[in-house]
Design a protein around this motif. Structure first.
Motif, mmCIF file in Angstrom:
data_model
loop_
_atom_site.group_PDB
_atom_site.id
_atom_site.type_symbol
_atom_site.label_atom_id
_atom_site.label_comp_id
_atom_site.label_asym_id
_atom_site.label_seq_id
_atom_site.Cartn_x
_atom_site.Cartn_y
_atom_site.Cartn_z
ATOM 1 N N ALA A 233 -4.710 -3.939 -9.670
ATOM 2 C CA ALA A 233 -4.060 -4.075 -8.725
ATOM 3 C C ALA A 233 -4.809 -4.517 -7.392
ATOM 4 N N ASP B 244 -3.531 -8.051 -7.912
ATOM 5 C CA ASP B 244 -2.141 -8.044 -7.747
ATOM 6 C C ASP B 244 -2.143 -8.596 -5.540
ATOM 7 N N THR B 245 -3.103 -7.540 -5.556
ATOM 8 C CA THR B 245 -3.601 -7.763 -4.089
ATOM 9 C C THR B 245 -4.551 -9.174 -3.858
ATOM 10 N N ASP B 246 -4.451 -9.654 -4.624
ATOM 11 C CA ASP B 246 -5.286 -11.103 -4.129
ATOM 12 C C ASP B 246 -7.067 -10.794 -3.822
ATOM 13 N N ASN B 247 -7.413 -10.149 -4.079
ATOM 14 C CA ASN B 247 -9.081 -10.015 -4.522
ATOM 15 C C ASN B 247 -9.761 -10.191 -5.707
ATOM 16 N N ASP C 212 3.278 0.487 -10.874
ATOM 17 C CA ASP C 212 3.210 0.062 -9.352
ATOM 18 C C ASP C 212 2.277 0.892 -8.499
ATOM 19 N N THR D 76 -0.855 -0.180 -6.971
ATOM 20 C CA THR D 76 -1.249 -1.637 -6.885
ATOM 21 C C THR D 76 -0.462 -0.833 -5.201
ATOM 22 N N ARG D 77 0.474 0.167 -4.965
ATOM 23 C CA ARG D 77 0.537 0.522 -3.418
ATOM 24 C C ARG D 77 -0.522 1.467 -3.080
ATOM 25 N N TYR E 116 -3.582 0.784 -3.348
ATOM 26 C CA TYR E 116 -4.422 -0.510 -3.111
ATOM 27 C C TYR E 116 -4.224 -1.480 -1.500
ATOM 28 N N GLU E 117 -3.278 -1.370 -1.254
ATOM 29 C CA GLU E 117 -2.633 -1.793 0.137
ATOM 30 C C GLU E 117 -2.965 -0.815 0.966
ATOM 31 N N GLU E 118 -2.571 0.272 0.455
ATOM 32 C CA GLU E 118 -3.119 1.301 1.308
ATOM 33 C C GLU E 118 -3.800 0.947 1.864
ATOM 34 N N LEU F 238 -6.837 -0.682 1.254
ATOM 35 C CA LEU F 238 -7.400 -2.444 2.757
ATOM 36 C C LEU F 238 -6.337 -2.411 3.884
#
Length: 316
Positions: A21, A24-27, A267, A270-271, A273-275, A277
């Protein structure tokens, strides 16, 4: 600008999903901790991350990054450690000037939430949690459907979750109720949160059976009556699933109709983590009902085969 992450519990089962995650979130994962050193999985995601087997050295490294010039401070600390350590590691994250992202269960007891809220306020940081079923498309769809219904509607729900574990399970921290919180906490807490998320406030909590490897009971919500059964014992896996080579069986029926949500799990971290961030992560208070639910199950006196009990108890 990529966010900097540290991770506690890098050798754990769930840690690779957090690493993925973050990737996938480019961190960037800059540091990881685990007392066990079987963490070669890090190479698949962040081979340049610093790794520590001693908390004291990890603590010193995080503090050094926090004090360094040039924006080296860690923004988030992801926590994948054993359940009983979550509270301590979230406190560490907040006091280190980082937000926390914690795996389930957030804590073992609801009063731990109160203490963490005080530290959040003092530190000016936030605890986020992984409630991944809340971001599953099928669960969101069902919740929206239920919310559109008449308030008096009550659904009949059967929840069955069997996830087979070998002999190692009872020898690990997961088999120690003081460390894992017991079976309902360790493998069921996401489902209890999901039920609350879909069907509203919890009104009744009855335990019919409880052991180290199996638990069952009845929960009533504003809009549902739920019979639940959880086990880590392979013998409870239905023959239809065994014939397909499956060691896990998951079923949720609503008014006799199967809720199809077996897909889409890959995923969800990852979803989540997107929330987080994006500033929409689930926090401490979002966890309270589920943590109260599992704490009450853990401390309840089972009433046996009375009332509206799960059909698995009738046949086993």
């Amino acid at each position: 600008m990529p966010k900097k992450f540290a991770l506690i519990g890098a050798a754990g089962y769930i840690a690779p999903r957090h690493m993925k995650a973050i990737k996938d979130t480019d961190n960037e994962l800059v540091a990881a901790l685990d007392k066990n050193d079987s963490v070669g999985i890090i190479d698949s995601f962040f081979p340049d991350a610093d790794f520590f087997t001693e908390f004291e050295r990890f603590d010193r490294h995080i503090d050094k990054l926090h004090r360094a010039n040039g924006g080296q401070a860690v923004d988030f600390i992801s926590i994948c450690s054993p359940n009983y350590l979550h509270d301590s590691h979230m406190r560490f994250a907040l006091r280190s000037g980082a937000d926390a992202i914690c795996e389930k269960p957030l804590v073992l007891n609801p009063w731990n939430i109160d203490g963490l809220q005080e530290i959040e306020k003092d530190a000016g940081q936030k605890v986020n949690t992984i409630l991944q079923l809340r971001v599953h498309p099928s669960i969101i769809e069902l919740r929206e459907k239920v919310q559109r219904e008449q308030k008096s509607t009550k659904h009949e729900v059967d929840l069955t979750y069997i996830t087979s574990r070998g002999h190692w399970y009872m020898q690990s921290w997961k088999g120690d109720e003081k460390k894992s919180g017991g079976i309902a906490t360790n493998i069921g807490v996401h489902f209890y949160d999901m039920l609350h998320f879909i069907f509203g406030e919890l009104q009744e909590n009855v335990v019919h059976h409880s052991s180290d490897t199996m638990a069952a009971g009845y929960l009533e919500y504003e809009k549902a009556r739920v019979r639940w059964f959880l086990s880590v014992d392979y013998k409870f896996v239905p023959e239809s699933a065994k014939s397909l080579g499956q060691r896990t069986y998951r079923s949720i029926t609503v008014d006799g109709e199967e809720l199809e949500f077996s897909g889409g799990f890959a995923d969800l971290h990852t979803r989540s983590y997107e929330e987080i961030l994006a500033g929409r992560g689930y926090g401490l208070e979002d966890n309270r009902v589920a943590i109260e639910t599992v704490a009450n199950i853990r401390n309840a006196d089972p009433i046996g085969l009375k009332g509206n009990y799960h059909p698995f108890l009738k046949t086993n």
